[in-house]
Design a protein around this motif. Structure first.
Motif, mmCIF file in Angstrom:
data_model
loop_
_atom_site.group_PDB
_atom_site.id
_atom_site.type_symbol
_atom_site.label_atom_id
_atom_site.label_comp_id
_atom_site.label_asym_id
_atom_site.label_seq_id
_atom_site.Cartn_x
_atom_site.Cartn_y
_atom_site.Cartn_z
ATOM 1 N N UNK A 153 77.844 34.005 -50.021
ATOM 2 C CA UNK A 153 77.249 35.317 -50.245
ATOM 3 C C UNK A 153 75.791 35.315 -49.806
ATOM 4 N N UNK A 154 75.269 36.503 -49.554
ATOM 5 C CA UNK A 154 73.857 36.651 -49.235
ATOM 6 C C UNK A 154 73.044 36.319 -50.470
ATOM 7 N N UNK A 155 71.839 35.782 -50.282
ATOM 8 C CA UNK A 155 71.035 35.320 -51.397
ATOM 9 C C UNK A 155 70.736 36.441 -52.375
ATOM 10 N N UNK A 156 70.567 37.664 -51.865
ATOM 11 C CA UNK A 156 70.272 38.787 -52.762
ATOM 12 C C UNK A 156 71.452 39.076 -53.686
ATOM 13 N N UNK A 157 72.662 39.038 -53.142
ATOM 14 C CA UNK A 157 73.852 39.265 -53.956
ATOM 15 C C UNK A 157 74.046 38.125 -54.953
ATOM 16 N N UNK A 158 73.764 36.885 -54.505
ATOM 17 C CA UNK A 158 73.910 35.734 -55.387
ATOM 18 C C UNK A 158 72.955 35.815 -56.569
ATOM 19 N N UNK A 159 71.710 36.198 -56.311
ATOM 20 C CA UNK A 159 70.735 36.349 -57.393
ATOM 21 C C UNK A 159 71.207 37.352 -58.434
ATOM 22 N N UNK A 160 71.733 38.481 -57.956
ATOM 23 C CA UNK A 160 72.173 39.529 -58.865
ATOM 24 C C UNK A 160 73.316 39.044 -59.766
ATOM 25 N N UNK A 161 74.311 38.338 -59.159
ATOM 26 C CA UNK A 161 75.444 37.837 -59.951
ATOM 27 C C UNK A 161 74.991 36.853 -61.025
ATOM 28 N N UNK A 162 74.088 35.946 -60.668
ATOM 29 C CA UNK A 162 73.619 34.951 -61.637
ATOM 30 C C UNK A 162 72.784 35.591 -62.739
ATOM 31 N N UNK A 163 71.969 36.566 -62.378
ATOM 32 C CA UNK A 163 71.159 37.255 -63.385
ATOM 33 C C UNK A 163 72.036 37.987 -64.389
ATOM 34 N N UNK A 164 73.115 38.588 -63.920
ATOM 35 C CA UNK A 164 74.026 39.306 -64.809
ATOM 36 C C UNK A 164 74.671 38.370 -65.837
ATOM 37 N N UNK A 165 74.848 37.097 -65.457
ATOM 38 C CA UNK A 165 75.447 36.103 -66.359
ATOM 39 C C UNK A 165 74.411 35.433 -67.267
ATOM 40 N N UNK A 166 73.143 35.745 -67.074
ATOM 41 C CA UNK A 166 72.106 35.094 -67.880
ATOM 42 C C UNK A 166 71.722 33.742 -67.346
ATOM 43 N N UNK A 167 71.966 33.504 -66.042
ATOM 44 C CA UNK A 167 71.651 32.220 -65.426
ATOM 45 C C UNK A 167 70.482 32.367 -64.463
ATOM 46 N N UNK A 215 76.219 25.347 -54.096
ATOM 47 C CA UNK A 215 75.651 25.609 -55.406
ATOM 48 C C UNK A 215 75.953 24.437 -56.332
ATOM 49 N N UNK A 216 75.025 24.194 -57.282
ATOM 50 C CA UNK A 216 75.183 23.150 -58.299
ATOM 51 C C UNK A 216 74.676 23.696 -59.626
ATOM 52 N N UNK A 217 75.497 23.691 -60.718
ATOM 53 C CA UNK A 217 76.874 23.205 -60.829
ATOM 54 C C UNK A 217 77.867 24.068 -60.051
ATOM 55 N N UNK A 218 79.089 23.535 -59.881
ATOM 56 C CA UNK A 218 80.108 24.243 -59.138
ATOM 57 C C UNK A 218 80.622 25.450 -59.913
ATOM 58 N N UNK A 219 81.274 26.334 -59.183
ATOM 59 C CA UNK A 219 81.859 27.528 -59.794
ATOM 60 C C UNK A 219 82.917 27.135 -60.822
ATOM 61 N N UNK A 260 70.709 28.502 -68.020
ATOM 62 C CA UNK A 260 70.960 27.290 -67.238
ATOM 63 C C UNK A 260 70.574 27.538 -65.776
ATOM 64 N N UNK A 261 69.922 26.568 -65.148
ATOM 65 C CA UNK A 261 69.522 26.693 -63.748
ATOM 66 C C UNK A 261 70.684 26.354 -62.830
ATOM 67 N N UNK A 262 70.914 27.199 -61.828
ATOM 68 C CA UNK A 262 71.930 26.962 -60.807
ATOM 69 C C UNK A 262 71.199 26.782 -59.481
ATOM 70 N N UNK A 263 71.291 25.587 -58.924
ATOM 71 C CA UNK A 263 70.600 25.288 -57.668
ATOM 72 C C UNK A 263 71.397 25.823 -56.489
ATOM 73 N N UNK A 264 70.723 26.599 -55.642
ATOM 74 C CA UNK A 264 71.361 27.200 -54.470
ATOM 75 C C UNK A 264 70.682 26.688 -53.208
ATOM 76 N N UNK A 265 71.485 26.301 -52.222
ATOM 77 C CA UNK A 265 70.970 25.947 -50.897
ATOM 78 C C UNK A 265 71.193 27.141 -49.976
ATOM 79 N N UNK A 266 70.064 27.639 -49.386
ATOM 80 C CA UNK A 266 70.103 28.855 -48.584
ATOM 81 C C UNK A 266 69.921 28.493 -47.115
ATOM 82 N N UNK A 267 70.769 29.059 -46.261
ATOM 83 C CA UNK A 267 70.712 28.753 -44.819
ATOM 84 C C UNK A 267 69.499 29.387 -44.168
ATOM 85 N N UNK A 268 68.803 28.590 -43.334
ATOM 86 C CA UNK A 268 67.712 29.103 -42.514
ATOM 87 C C UNK A 268 68.238 29.772 -41.251
ATOM 88 N N UNK A 269 69.554 29.712 -41.073
ATOM 89 C CA UNK A 269 70.151 30.268 -39.875
ATOM 90 C C UNK A 269 70.211 29.237 -38.775
#
Length: 663
Positions: free
Chosen positions: A548-562, A581-585, A593-602
């Protein structure tokens, strides 16, 4: 039986006698608990069937027959049954509690055993099954789960050669003459160990158990069963269609005698196998001798290493802790006598030829009467003298002649005590060790008879060796229910403290996750062990944001309280796409809880060449080779007069480049 009922039973008292202290194992048809027989003050195993099985009349009858079946098998390698009854309508059995683990647990930890260890365990297994065969019974379900390996009498938990092995669950055994398939038509055996004839006809006899024992030997040597498959029926029919491979094919270097032993036991034709477990036992013992290994029975009376064994049959008996529920070491008589121990008057005459009697010449006829009278007096006098010697000698021997003073062995090391006793003609027996803070570990704390007390010459002296200061190792309680863990620590005289609970994706709620101090740490009685108990899976399921795009990913995690923690990485994926992502889905997590995301530079950018004044077809071919899209304006066969983006501009792969071409 579900978990709620199991938790309710823990702490209750059955039949006013058996207090349940923890759950040991849960099977498909029954649950086994650890309990204390408060009448006899001993630890027992209590096996109670699940409520779902209570309505099955055939199963209840079979469960009830289990007690009668095992009661007929009085053998040191068979788990004994003490009692039978019902609790709230559910039948239960009270059995011997074996302090140890199953062969399955052992194989899960070790993967496979050495040939010496495998044959030592198999020998005791076969001794138990042979006793069943002699009673006209077939086990029908020989497998590692039904083999219990108790702690070694020597105290070394890792010494499997000295371990006591017991076979359990003879409840599915049937009289040989009545052997058939189960009432439901299903096989009464585990498919990994099932004999071919049980698959084909459902008929079982003693040779069926021989086959299963051969497969267990194969697994102990190789760490795997011979056949595997997606469906149980597929595995079962492989036993019918194929010969069990030699273990050395899986583990190169195994002795050939083991291949022959497995092959003999697992012949597909029952007539080609040993007729029963006793026959296979004889072959196993021969194989052990061929490997230069002493029989398992010698572990019961084993000489101390480095000390010569006495010439007589008496040996040092290894000490067994009094709390060990599996102590099977037999009592050795206080003294073992040989003919040479008897006084001269009590010995049998020496064998050998007799000396020819001396010929007497007949006396004159006139003195014949006197001759016989004199001879009678001599004979009577001799008999009276002999009887007097015998009586006096017997009295002397019984009262004092055969006694001497016991030597002082206190504070000596075991080797020193054996050497001194042997020098003075005595044998040393090792009793139960005792804890002592004054006497060094391994030295004599007490002796029977005591130093200076009367003892028969050549008799045995029992010594108790110091176990050192009383210390108990913290048991491995990870994965055990809380009540069982508390009971186990209480048995070791250790105090229990319950620490803060933790969430766990693996351990169910109420199960011990860790201990402090760690398992294996030795503590004095009264020391405290903190138990960290699982609170179950964390309440929040981490969503899947990979791709997913980083903006969409941020929104999903925020909704879960992460919280999202981002890291940019080089990748062929589009720019700003989540690569990992770490931890895994699906993993449980707590709020914030912090979820580490690796974002592509393209992907790496491409630099556009200068195509002005070049043939348009050639420029188009170059751009397509670079992975770019091309749009031709005016005349595609003419010369490039302009390009957009211009030369030396950096663009992403797949970008569109426009070429304006005319003459």
């Amino acid at each position: 039986m579900d978990t709620t009922v199991a938790d309710t039973l823990i702490g209750t008292t059955i039949d006013g006698r058996y207090r349940i202290t923890g759950r040991v194992a849960r099977g498909g048809m029954a649950t086994v608990y650890r309990a204390t027989d408060e009448r006899l003050e001993r630890t027992v195993a209590l096996k109670i069937i699940h409520p779902s099985q209570a309505t099955n009349v055939h199963f209840v009858d079979r469960f009830t027959d289990e007690a009668k079946t095992i009661a007929r098998l009085t053998h040191p390698n068979v788990v004994a049954v003490y009692d039978q009854g019902r609790h709230q309508g559910l039948p239960y059995l009270v059995m011997e509690f074996v302090q140890g683990r199953t062969l399955r647990d052992l194989l899960s930890q070790r993967t496979r055993l050495t040939p010496v260890e495998a044959l030592a365990i198999l020998e005791q297994m076969l001794a138990a099954i042979a006793a069943a065969h002699r009673a006209g019974l077939v086990h029908r379900d020989v497998k590692p789960e039904n083999v219990l390996v108790a702690e070694a009498p020597s105290g070394g938990s890792a010494d499997l050669v000295d371990a006591v092995v017991k076979v359990a669950d003879f409840g599915l055994a049937r009289a040989i003459e009545a052997s058939t398939v189960d009432d439901s038509g299903q096989l009464m055996a585990t498919v990994a160990y099932v004999a071919p004839e049980l698959v084909q006809t459902g008929q079982a006899d003693a040779r069926t158990d021989v086959y299963s024992a051969g497969v267990v030997l194969f697994e102990m040597l190789t760490g795997r069963v011979p056949y595997d498959g997606a469906e149980p029926v597929e595995v079962a029919w492989q036993h019918v269609d194929n010969d069990v491979p030699p273990p050395s094919r899986i583990v190169p270097g195994l002795p050939t005698v083991l291949d022959r032993l497995v092959a003999r036991a697992t012949r597909r034709d029952p007539a080609a196998r040993p007729t029963d477990a006793g026959g296979l036992l004889t072959e196993v013992q021969a194989a052990r001798e061929g490997l230069g290994v002493t029989h398992a029975e010698t572990a019961i009376m084993r000489p101390v290493p480095g000390v010569p064994r006495p010439a007589d049959a008496t040996a040092i008996v290894p000490a067994v802790p009094a709390a060990d529920a599996t102590a099977l070491v037999p009592q050795i008589p206080a003294g073992t006598y040989q003919a040479s121990h008897r006084p001269s008057w009590a010995r049998l005459p020496e064998q050998g030829g007799r000396t020819a009697p001396h010929r007497r010449t007949a006396p004159p006829a006139a003195g014949l009467a006197g001759f016989f009278a004199d001879r009678r007096r001599v004979v009577l006098t001799s008999l009276i003298a002999v009887m007097a010697v015998v009586v006096l000698g017997s009295a002397w021997w019984v009262t004092s002649g055969r006694y001497t003073e016991a030597p002082t062995l206190l504070t000596m090391t075991e080797a020193q005590a054996i050497a001194l006793a042997d020098k003075e003609g005595f044998t040393v027996l090792a009793g139960d060790g005792v804890y002592s803070a004054e006497v060094p570990e391994g030295s004599v704390v007490s002796q029977t008879p005591g130093a200076g007390e009367e003892i028969v010459k050549g008799d045995a002296i029992t010594v108790n060796l110091s176990l050192g200061p009383e210390m108990h190792a913290v048991p491995d309680l990870e994965g055990q229910e809380l009540e069982f863990a508390k009971a186990a620590l209480a048995d070791l005289k250790l105090k229990v403290k319950q620490g803060a609970g933790v969430y766990s994706d693996v351990a169910p709620a109420g199960v011990v996750v860790s201990t402090n101090p760690k398992a294996g740490t030795k503590l004095k009685p009264g020391a405290t062990v903190t138990l960290v108990v699982s609170k179950g899976k964390p309440p929040i399921d981490i969503p899947d944001v990979v791709g997913k795009n980083i903006n969409e990913a941020r929104q999903l995690l925020n909704e879960k309280g992460l919280k999202a923690v981002e890291e940019s990485v080089e990748s062929d994926r589009p720019r700003d796409e989540v690569v990992s992502q770490t931890p895994k889905a699906g993993t449980g997590a707590e709020k914030n809880t912090e979820v580490k995301l690796q974002i592509s530079l393209g992907p790496p950018l491409l630099t556009l060449p200068d195509f002005n004044n070049q043939p348009c077809p050639q420029a188009q071919q170059t751009l397509q080779g670079m992975g770019l899209q091309v749009q031709i304006n005016i005349d595609p066969n003419a010369t490039v007069r302009g390009q957009n983006p211009p030369a030396n501009t950096q663009v992403e792969p797949g970008s569109l480049v426009q070429l304006t071409c005319f003459l």
